[in-house]
Scaffold this motif. Structure first.
Motif, PDB file in Angstrom:
ATOM      1  N   ASP A 123       0.840  -1.193   0.000  1.00  0.00           N
ATOM      2  CA  ASP A 123       0.000   0.000   0.000  1.00  0.00           C
ATOM      3  C   ASP A 123       0.878   1.246   0.000  1.00  0.00           C
ATOM      4  N   GLU A 124       0.246   2.405   0.253  1.00  0.00           N
ATOM      5  CA  GLU A 124       0.988   3.666   0.205  1.00  0.00           C
ATOM      6  C   GLU A 124       2.055   3.753   1.277  1.00  0.00           C
ATOM      7  N   ARG A 125       1.880   3.050   2.371  1.00  0.00           N
ATOM      8  CA  ARG A 125       2.852   3.069   3.463  1.00  0.00           C
ATOM      9  C   ARG A 125       3.931   2.005   3.291  1.00  0.00           C
ATOM     10  N   GLY A 126       3.860   1.242   2.200  1.00  0.00           N
ATOM     11  CA  GLY A 126       4.842   0.193   1.960  1.00  0.00           C
ATOM     12  C   GLY A 126       4.560  -1.094   2.691  1.00  0.00           C
ATOM     13  N   GLU A 127       3.390  -1.226   3.286  1.00  0.00           N
ATOM     14  CA  GLU A 127       3.035  -2.441   4.009  1.00  0.00           C
ATOM     15  C   GLU A 127       2.474  -3.483   3.048  1.00  0.00           C
ATOM     16  N   LEU A 128       2.809  -4.741   3.310  1.00  0.00           N
ATOM     17  CA  LEU A 128       2.375  -5.825   2.440  1.00  0.00           C
ATOM     18  C   LEU A 128       0.889  -6.094   2.611  1.00  0.00           C
ATOM     19  N   ARG A 129       0.229  -6.433   1.496  1.00  0.00           N
ATOM     20  CA  ARG A 129      -1.170  -6.860   1.509  1.00  0.00           C
ATOM     21  C   ARG A 129      -1.202  -8.349   1.186  1.00  0.00           C
ATOM     22  N   ARG A 130      -1.910  -9.119   2.016  1.00  0.00           N
ATOM     23  CA  ARG A 130      -1.889 -10.564   1.834  1.00  0.00           C
ATOM     24  C   ARG A 130      -3.271 -11.186   1.953  1.00  0.00           C
ATOM     25  N   GLU A 131      -4.305 -10.437   1.565  1.00  0.00           N
ATOM     26  CA  GLU A 131      -5.651 -11.006   1.545  1.00  0.00           C
ATOM     27  C   GLU A 131      -6.012 -11.436   0.126  1.00  0.00           C
ATOM     28  N   PRO A 132      -7.055 -12.272  -0.025  1.00  0.00           N
ATOM     29  CA  PRO A 132      -7.479 -12.665  -1.380  1.00  0.00           C
ATOM     30  C   PRO A 132      -7.782 -11.433  -2.223  1.00  0.00           C
ATOM     31  N   THR A 133      -7.308 -11.446  -3.459  1.00  0.00           N
ATOM     32  CA  THR A 133      -7.356 -10.253  -4.304  1.00  0.00           C
ATOM     33  C   THR A 133      -7.811 -10.619  -5.704  1.00  0.00           C
ATOM     34  N   TYR A 134      -8.543  -9.673  -6.326  1.00  0.00           N
ATOM     35  CA  TYR A 134      -8.906  -9.808  -7.736  1.00  0.00           C
ATOM     36  C   TYR A 134      -7.770  -9.254  -8.593  1.00  0.00           C
ATOM     37  N   PHE A 135      -7.451  -9.979  -9.681  1.00  0.00           N
ATOM     38  CA  PHE A 135      -6.487  -9.507 -10.664  1.00  0.00           C
ATOM     39  C   PHE A 135      -7.185  -9.498 -12.019  1.00  0.00           C
ATOM     40  N   ARG A 136      -7.534  -8.315 -12.453  1.00  0.00           N
ATOM     41  CA  ARG A 136      -8.328  -8.166 -13.674  1.00  0.00           C
ATOM     42  C   ARG A 136      -7.440  -8.244 -14.902  1.00  0.00           C
ATOM     43  N   GLY A 137      -7.935  -8.955 -15.902  1.00  0.00           N
ATOM     44  CA  GLY A 137      -7.244  -9.021 -17.182  1.00  0.00           C
ATOM     45  C   GLY A 137      -8.037  -8.297 -18.251  1.00  0.00           C
ATOM     46  N   SER A 138      -8.968  -8.973 -18.886  1.00  0.00           N
ATOM     47  CA  SER A 138      -9.768  -8.385 -19.964  1.00  0.00           C
ATOM     48  C   SER A 138     -11.231  -8.307 -19.542  1.00  0.00           C
ATOM     49  N   ALA A 139     -12.033  -7.646 -20.376  1.00  0.00           N
ATOM     50  CA  ALA A 139     -13.473  -7.555 -20.153  1.00  0.00           C
ATOM     51  C   ALA A 139     -14.197  -7.924 -21.437  1.00  0.00           C
ATOM     52  N   LEU A 140     -15.376  -8.514 -21.292  1.00  0.00           N
ATOM     53  CA  LEU A 140     -16.185  -8.981 -22.410  1.00  0.00           C
ATOM     54  C   LEU A 140     -17.493  -8.193 -22.414  1.00  0.00           C
ATOM     55  N   ASP A 141     -17.847  -7.641 -23.569  1.00  0.00           N
ATOM     56  CA  ASP A 141     -18.985  -6.721 -23.618  1.00  0.00           C
ATOM     57  C   ASP A 141     -20.189  -7.246 -24.389  1.00  0.00           C
ATOM     58  N   HIS A 142     -20.013  -8.275 -25.239  1.00  0.00           N
ATOM     59  CA  HIS A 142     -21.118  -8.722 -26.099  1.00  0.00           C
ATOM     60  C   HIS A 142     -21.510 -10.153 -25.753  1.00  0.00           C
ATOM     61  N   PHE A 143     -22.811 -10.368 -25.468  1.00  0.00           N
ATOM     62  CA  PHE A 143     -23.329 -11.685 -25.133  1.00  0.00           C
ATOM     63  C   PHE A 143     -24.396 -12.070 -26.158  1.00  0.00           C
ATOM     64  N   ASP A 144     -24.237 -13.237 -26.785  1.00  0.00           N
ATOM     65  CA  ASP A 144     -25.178 -13.676 -27.824  1.00  0.00           C
ATOM     66  C   ASP A 144     -26.136 -14.755 -27.335  1.00  0.00           C
ATOM     67  N   GLY A 145     -26.125 -15.037 -26.055  1.00  0.00           N
ATOM     68  CA  GLY A 145     -27.000 -16.056 -25.495  1.00  0.00           C
ATOM     69  C   GLY A 145     -26.263 -17.297 -25.059  1.00  0.00           C
ATOM     70  N   THR A 146     -25.101 -17.572 -25.681  1.00  0.00           N
ATOM     71  CA  THR A 146     -24.312 -18.749 -25.300  1.00  0.00           C
ATOM     72  C   THR A 146     -22.860 -18.407 -24.999  1.00  0.00           C
ATOM     73  N   SER A 147     -22.352 -17.289 -25.488  1.00  0.00           N
ATOM     74  CA  SER A 147     -20.948 -16.950 -25.286  1.00  0.00           C
ATOM     75  C   SER A 147     -20.764 -15.443 -25.209  1.00  0.00           C
ATOM     76  N   TRP A 148     -19.666 -15.036 -24.569  1.00  0.00           N
ATOM     77  CA  TRP A 148     -19.263 -13.637 -24.456  1.00  0.00           C
ATOM     78  C   TRP A 148     -18.058 -13.375 -25.353  1.00  0.00           C
ATOM     79  N   GLN A 149     -18.001 -12.167 -25.920  1.00  0.00           N
ATOM     80  CA  GLN A 149     -16.866 -11.748 -26.740  1.00  0.00           C
ATOM     81  C   GLN A 149     -16.539 -10.296 -26.431  1.00  0.00           C
TER      82      GLN A 149
END
Length: 658
Positions: free
Chosen positions: A205-231
């Protein structure tokens, strides 16, 4: 063929080579004929495998294994033994290309020490009487070759640039299970539980302290859904840096040091919401879906991410934006207004919208968009169950089948259900792909994120709050911790990848410059710092050259020691040749011409014939050289030096006719 399989083949072939050397017998003609037939069959088999699409490196690995076993079992001389051992070394080098295992370092070090010893033993066997080699007192010194070769190998490692082996007959790393830029809900196969490490992350964090809780790591996002798949369809590039550098209430900035395997599309990861990416080569790109990308040919990349993390209900801090950031914000607002993120798939079961309205109503009559979104999220966690093996029967309508029949699914079903129901309520939403959780390595103080940690969740656009992260999938709030042994092994593997596998040309140049800086005391700053740095660089370069020269001299002395009396005689003969050249130059300088093409002794006898006894010292030097080179006699160099001094005193200058 995988790397571990290649290493296994290499070890088996090397064992066969050593066994063949131990019990080798001269081959009979019938045996050689059978081997020739077998060689032709193996060659045809390799051609067939290559035509069938088997990676060329794997085919080469098998072919070299066959060749080394063939040479070891059919050879009968020390030359055959040397060829077999060199093929063994080539086999290990091919295995190095196919494998990135940490254990490969130990195997390669073993081969780097043993192969030169066997080569020297084979060399010393040439011309050595039977049994004499084993009685030699100097053979024990052969094992000093191993550390010398390891030091030389380290020098080559530090100087030879890395080469990527991808594209030569196939990819060299496994695909990332659970992460892609598309998501198909009709896949009924069980999600693979792949324990392979995908990335390692150190969060402060800003103070240089380690964070060790479960975390989300975002990669990509999908915007279009056709009923069976996202793209992902919103791939327009925008500029980064929309978030303020100074956090406001309920906002903090996290710094993440990430080492990850590359994925298709060059997607980079980070804790939502990513503010900036540093440490990558070139400028990373950001698209309208908030996906960061970079072009890299390496299998592993290392970079630093800064993320702005804020409370779900904290408003987006308003700061003056420059033209570039303002243009990016306007582009994102245009996407929201276009309705691309509230579009529902054609033919969607109307019960989905009805269920969304029912659950959203639990927030109350005066609820805003965020209240409704949280109500739907809470209801999904309450009413639906998580499973790795979804029970889907209707592949044409997998989402309604999940919501109204099975009511059991994995994270992709939960994310799809939440995003579609939010859209049904008029709330812009998209599905985010990435990872969640991980394991905490106590020794390295970093998170281990494995491929099995792949996860999907939802990002909803809330007015005055921007993108809000939501997850209806039941998730654990605790981090797993591997055992002490596995944590230590993972730390060793992480150091192996960073210091060995990823030590490329840029790192090599940096190491050399760092060595120069060390010699110069770190360089100076301010006025005169440039001159001091230049002087330090020259001093470092000079020290490096001297060090290489001393290393070469030590290796030369060691090899001379290992060679024994033969090397001593060679050094004495070299000194005698130098004295003989000095004597001939002296003779020519004083006007005496020696016939060209005559051996040293005949040339000296010719000079004695025309100059008399005063030229006898040259004959003494010539005979000393002859006995040292061809008779194997250890003639003292002092005798030749005395003869040279005598020649300088006694040989007169020849009078030339006027």
């Amino acid at each position: 063929a995988s790397g571990p399989a290649g290493l296994g083949i290499a070890i088996g072939a090397a064992t066969a080579v050593l066994a063949a050397q131990r019990w080798r017998q001269p081959p009979r003609p019938q045996t050689l004929a059978r081997w020739r037939l077998a060689n032709a069959a193996v060659l045809v088999l390799c051609m067939i495998l290559g035509a069938l699409g088997v990676p060329l490196l794997a085919v080469g690995l098998g072919l070299v294994a066959w060749l080394q076993v063939h040479r070891a079992w059919t050879g009968s001389t020390s030359q055959d033994a040397r060829v077999a051992l060199l093929l063994t070394l080539l086999h290990v080098l091919l295995a190095c290309i196919l494998s990135i295992s940490f254990w490969l370092a130990l195997i390669f070090a073993l081969f780097a020490g043993l192969v030169p010893v066997h080569l020297l033993l084979a060399h010393l066997e040439d011309g050595t009487p039977a049994g004499a080699l084993g009685r030699s007192r100097r053979i024990g010194g052969l094992w000093l070759v191993a550390p010398v070769v390891l030091v030389g190998s380290l020098g080559l490692f530090l100087t030879i640039p890395r080469m990527q082996a991808g594209g030569v007959g196939g990819t060299l790393q496994d695909s990332v299970v659970g992460f892609s830029e598309g998501m198909n809900l009709g896949d009924l196969g069980e999600i693979k539980d792949n324990p392979a490490v995908f990335m390692r992350v150190r969060i402060t964090d800003e103070r240089g302290e380690l964070r060790r809780e479960p975390t989300y790591f975002r990669g990509s996002a999908l915007d279009h859904f056709d009923g069976t798949s996202w793209q992902a369809t919103l791939d327009g590039r925008v500029e980064a840096g929309w978030w303020p550098d100074s956090p406001g209430p309920g906002v903090e900035i996290l710094r993440q040091e990430i080492v990850q395997k590359t994925v298709d599309g060059g997607v980079l990861f980070g804790v939502p919401h990513v503010h900036s990416v540093d440490g990558v080569r070139g400028r990373p790109a950001l698209d309208l879906n908030g996906t960061w990308r970079m072009d890299s040919g390496a299998s592993t990349i290392e970079y630093v991410v800064r993320s702005v993390v804020r409370d779900r209900r904290a408003p987006v801090a308003s700061t003056p934006a420059d033209r570039t950031r303002a243009a990016g914000m306007r582009a994102e607002q245009a996407v929201i207004r276009s309705g691309a993120l509230t579009t529902l798939p054609p033919g969607l079961d109307p019960r989905v919208a009805e269920l969304a309205a029912e659950w959203a109503a639990e927030a109350g009559p005066d609820a805003g968009p965020l209240d409704k979104a949280e109500a739907i999220e809470t209801a999904m966690r309450r009413e639906l169950q998580y499973t790795l093996v979804p029970d889907v029967e209707d592949l044409r309508q997998p989402l309604p089948d999940f919501l109204f029949r099975s009511r059991r699914g994995h994270c992709e079903f939960f994310a799809t259900g939440l995003a579609v129901m939010l859209r049904a309520e008029g709330i812009p939403a998209r599905v985010a792909n990435g990872f969640y959780g991980g394991e905490w390595n106590t020794y390295g103080e970093y998170l281990i994120v494995r491929q099995r940690d792949a996860h999907a969740w939802v990002e909803a656009w809330i007015p005055e709050r921007g993108w809000v992260q939501m997850d209806a999938t039941p998730a654990s709030d605790t981090l797993a911790e591997p055992s002490a042994v596995w944590a230590a092994l993972d730390l060793a593997g992480e150091r192996w990848e960073r210091l060995v596998l990823d030590f490329d040309l840029e790192d090599q140049v940096g190491a050399v410059m760092g060595a120069f800086s060390a010699f110069s005391g770190g360089g100076g700053g301010g006025i005169g710092g440039g001159a001091a740095a230049a002087g330090g660089g020259l001093l470092g370069a000079g020290a490096l050259v001297v060090g290489l020269g001393l290393t070469g001299r030590l290796i030369s002395l060691l090899m001379g020691f290992l060679a024994g009396e033969k090397s001593i005689r060679r050094r004495r003969a070299t000194a005698l040749r130098r004295i003989h050249r000095q004597a001939r130059r002296l003779v020519e300088k004083r006007g005496w011409q020696l016939p060209h093409g005559l051996p040293p002794v005949k040339a000296a006898e010719h000079l004695v014939h025309i100059a008399g006894d005063q030229a006898e010292p040259l004959l003494v030097i010539a005979w000393a050289l002859y006995r040292a080179e061809y008779g194997g006699q250890a003639v003292a160099r002092e005798e030749a030096r005395v003869a040279l001094k005598s020649l300088k005193r006694s040989l007169p200058s020849r009078l030339r006719p006027r």
